[in-house]
Design a protein around this motif. Sequence first.
Motif, short mmCIF file in Angstrom:
data_model
loop_
_atom_site.label_atom_id
_atom_site.label_comp_id
_atom_site.label_asym_id
_atom_site.label_seq_id
_atom_site.Cartn_x
_atom_site.Cartn_y
_atom_site.Cartn_z
N SER A 1 0.52 -1.37 0.07
CA SER A 1 -0.16 0.18 -0.30
C SER A 1 1.14 1.35 0.21
O SER A 1 1.97 1.03 0.66
N THR A 2 0.14 2.04 -0.56
CA THR A 2 1.05 3.53 -0.54
C THR A 2 -0.08 4.38 0.38
O THR A 2 -1.31 4.36 0.23
N PHE A 3 0.55 5.62 1.27
CA PHE A 3 -0.06 6.65 2.03
C PHE A 3 -0.51 7.87 1.60
O PHE A 3 0.78 8.22 1.86
N SER A 4 -1.29 8.33 1.67
CA SER A 4 -1.67 9.46 1.70
C SER A 4 -1.77 10.57 2.88
O SER A 4 -2.17 12.09 2.84
N SER A 5 -2.74 9.55 3.55
CA SER A 5 -2.59 10.62 4.56
C SER A 5 -2.31 10.34 6.24
O SER A 5 -2.73 9.10 6.03
N ILE A 6 -1.93 10.04 6.96
CA ILE A 6 -1.59 9.84 8.63
C ILE A 6 -2.21 10.86 9.57
O ILE A 6 -2.13 12.12 8.79
N TYR A 7 -3.11 10.67 10.74
CA TYR A 7 -3.25 11.89 11.34
C TYR A 7 -3.14 11.23 12.91
O TYR A 7 -3.12 10.37 13.19
N PHE A 8 -2.42 12.23 13.60
CA PHE A 8 -2.09 11.61 14.84
C PHE A 8 -3.58 12.61 15.68
O PHE A 8 -3.63 13.90 15.46
#
Length: 408
Positions: free
Chosen positions: A90-97
């Motif tokens: 997978s590739t990731f377009s969003s990371i949320y803390f």
Amino acid sequence: MHDMIYESRIKTHHMGKKLRSFVERPALLKDVLDSPGDRHQVIYIHIPYCSNICSFCNMNRSLNRPKSYYIDLVIKQLKYYYQTKRFRESTFSSIYFGGGTPSVLSPEDLEKILNALHKYTNLEEDVEITMESSLTDLDFDKFKTVTSAGVNRLSIGIQTFSDRGRQLLNRRGDGKFAYERLDRMRNHGFENLNIDLIYNYLGETEEELKQDLKTIEKLDLAGFSMYSLIIMEESKLGRKYQEFELNDSIKRDKKFFDFVINHTPSYEYLEITKKVRPNRDDYQYIRRRIAGKDTFPLGAGAGGGIGNLALMNPIKIDDYEKTVNNPESIQGMYFKDEYFKYKKAIDTLQLLYYDPSILKDSRIDHRLNELEENGYCFYKNGKYHLTDLGIFWGNNIIDDLWNIVIKN
């Protein structure tokens, strides 16, 4: 046209027990992680610690400082994902803390987890990395640490710039302090700066709300989330003002909502609780989740969904540690395929429209036609779009459509 179909306003969107009819069976996480990956996936990282508890908060979070090994556990879980087929492909377009308050972590721990994400995750070139924060925890040195390590979107829990309102909501620092810290971030060139705004809190005047909105405009913030105050029974405010919800008239709530909309003409809707400057905040996190992309959960109490599997990490740190040390045993609930068809269609209403081409369902179309007749939405270019009235009642409409699906 009737101005009010619903008797009371739902201010948050949580389905909870209603979705049990779509659960197929318990299933192991490892079996889902053995499947192919996809593009534009999401990671959610939960930091269940706060250095201060807001008076309206009833969430499960600790006033203690983060345990020294907490970030090590989060990184260990990340490494487990990294070993699996679905995550690696997978590739990731969003990371949320989220949290809690992620900025309560030390600069060293924040840098440590951000570096691990760059090392063990296939980040897309324009990845959005969001961090929720309070202003008191995010001093300028920590701000420089997280932004230089890749955080490019901040969501700050301001709630109000009113000194009286901040005291009521148990926010630290006065309005001048809040303004100056945000202003310094903007002057440093940080573009995607967002805040939470609470309106219709106890005793709020139109003048106080007007000043909040003027301050948002003056700071040239990328966007703001807008929430009518909810007084939860378990919160400090709930224990002190148990009668408030009974006196919280829809008429007053709508009046303050309309005031927000009418006094922020340079901002446009992005979702039912958010307005943004055009082309400044695209909020990939919510868009990807609504589109049905995977959300890999990291941290105690983090929830997510991978394929058809919905899962939530244990809330207690000790239980979370056991899970991280024995990942092959992690279970979630496997949902039927039909659930995701409805979810993708209905949840697009959070983004202010419903696309009938996603899902053919005469029951939903019939209800939307009724809502259109009463001014809650309009039909244009093959989609139902929410009006201002529909946005005000947005969570009710979403809940309404789910009830139609579940009851039949």
